[in-house]
Design a protein around this motif. Structure first.
Motif, PDB file in Angstrom:
ATOM      1  N   VAL A  34     -28.296   8.712  15.776  1.00  0.00           N
ATOM      2  CA  VAL A  34     -27.254   8.015  15.031  1.00  0.00           C
ATOM      3  C   VAL A  34     -27.184   6.565  15.493  1.00  0.00           C
ATOM      4  CG1 VAL A  34     -24.782   7.870  14.556  1.00  0.00           C
ATOM      5  CG2 VAL A  34     -25.888  10.109  14.663  1.00  0.00           C
ATOM      6  N   ALA A 198     -20.350   9.890  14.639  1.00  0.00           N
ATOM      7  CA  ALA A 198     -21.529   9.644  15.477  1.00  0.00           C
ATOM      8  C   ALA A 198     -21.629  10.673  16.593  1.00  0.00           C
ATOM      9  CB  ALA A 198     -21.470   8.229  16.067  1.00  0.00           C
ATOM     10  N   GLY A 202     -24.991  13.191  16.385  1.00  0.00           N
ATOM     11  CA  GLY A 202     -26.195  12.700  17.026  1.00  0.00           C
ATOM     12  C   GLY A 202     -26.655  13.435  18.273  1.00  0.00           C
TER      13      GLY A 202
END
Length: 370
Positions: A34, A198, A202
């Protein structure tokens, strides 16, 4: 699958705007990376450079170990989804998925095989005969993902693909995307300005600001050991408290003074001795709301971190409660027990968990302690 490597990539536009500066970043084969940062941080330009929609001013871009700077977008084996991508409203889902394949003159049997395969992977088989107007927002997003994937690309670039969905649908799409990644193992780069998204998505996060990668690593690494003040403030909700303090030395302690308040820390904790050069200077002290306590037992235990504060507002969100406080002219947020009852204007004592604070250089914003 393919790995992506950016080496000292820069992009300066003709009007002099520097959108990406000295970007060095690695995405391993099959990784979900991300790229996170605020609006205007350079995320979209970076993705356009990888996809071949922009040409770097400096540096090299590798995909699968091959320099692709001079390759056209269609030669890079990359699929990209943008936030403003739309489906052809007059075509069925199946026709939308098949459109680009037919444009490349792929045989009809091959088109059918690719469409059915991707539709099965994303579990959108029942939608193939519908038109986009008959789909929910989430179903439309799934179809756009399918359209990007249908040509069997090795890398998937997703530039804020769910930005137009509400929070609940974004969370659902994020879950579906993670499951899809597990099944396919495809390399995914995902851009977002939402730090919570995020962290949830990620394997690693690359935090970007003003065209520069500030820090890249696992979410827990960036949260616990931020490289600078920006990264520390970007991750975490509510965000970290930042106080402008003056460093002093008093006996065996360092002191951090702001207004009429001060907290202390044993000099022995500074194992590298970095703080000696900051005595008499201003630094930024960061402390997360969860590390600010009003519990009397903690206040008594952490006596060197105790300051007086005034309650502005108490807010309860689900099972969590937050106090918004004023302390020597500084605003401080504290995460407190959900059963705590505080009134606006109430004078209380709070304690910082001094083992959890961060210190940042006032000029460079780099982390200087912890």
């Amino acid at each position: 699958m393919a790995n992506i490597s950016l080496r000292h990539v820069c992009k300066t536009f003709h009007n002099g705007v520097v959108a990406v500066r000295d970007c060095t970043l690695e995405a391993a084969e099959g990784e979900f990376l991300v790229v996170a940062g605020p609006e205007g941080s350079g995320k979209s330009t970076l993705f356009r450079l990888i996809a071949g929609l922009e040409t770097p001013t400096e540096g090299d871009i590798y995909i699968g170990g091959v320099v692709v700077n001079q390759l056209f977008p269609q030669q890079r084996d990359i699929a990209m989804v943008l936030p403003n991508h739309v489906l052809y409203p007059e075509l069925t889902v199946k026709e939308n998925l098949a459109f680009r394949l037919k444009m490349h003159r792929m045989p009809e049997a091959e088109v059918e095989r690719h469409v059915q395969e991707v539709a099965g992977l994303l579990q959108i088989d029942p939608l193939l005969d519908r038109k986009p107007g008959a789909l929910t927002s989430m179903q439309q997003q799934m179809v756009m993902l399918a359209r990007a994937m249908v040509q069997g690309h090795k890398v998937l670039l997703l530039d804020e693909p769910f930005v137009h969905l509400d929070e609940k649908l974004r969370a659902q799409m994020g879950k579906e995307l993670r499951e899809l990644h597990k099944r396919l193992g495809i390399t995914i780069l995902y851009a977002t300005k939402d730090q919570a998204e995020a962290v949830a998505l990620g394997d690693r996060i690359a935090v970007m600001k003003e065209g520069f990668i500030q820090q890249a690593g696992a979410p827990e690494e960036l949260y616990a050991s931020p490289a600078n003040q920006f990264v520390a403030g970007f991750l975490g909700n509510p965000p970290m408290n930042f106080l402008n303090v003056k460093v002093g030395a008093d006996g065996s302690d360092y002191t951090f003074t702001f207004g009429k308040s001060a907290v202390r820390m044993p000099q022995g904790w500074d194992e590298t001795g970095v703080l000696k050069s900051y005595v008499g200077k201003n630094v930024v002290l960061g402390v997360r709301p969860k590390d600010v306590h009003d519990d009397p037992a903690f206040v008594e235990k952490m006596e060197k971190g105790v300051v007086n504060a005034e309650v502005e507002v108490m807010e309860s969100v689900g099972g969590e409660s937050y106090l918004y406080l004023t302390c020597s002219g500084h605003s401080i947020t504290a995460g407190v027990d959900a059963d705590a009852m505080r009134q606006s204007g109430e004078q209380i004592q709070i304690a910082f968990d001094m083992e959890k604070i961060k210190l940042f250089d006032s000029d460079t914003e780099h982390t200087i302690w912890r």
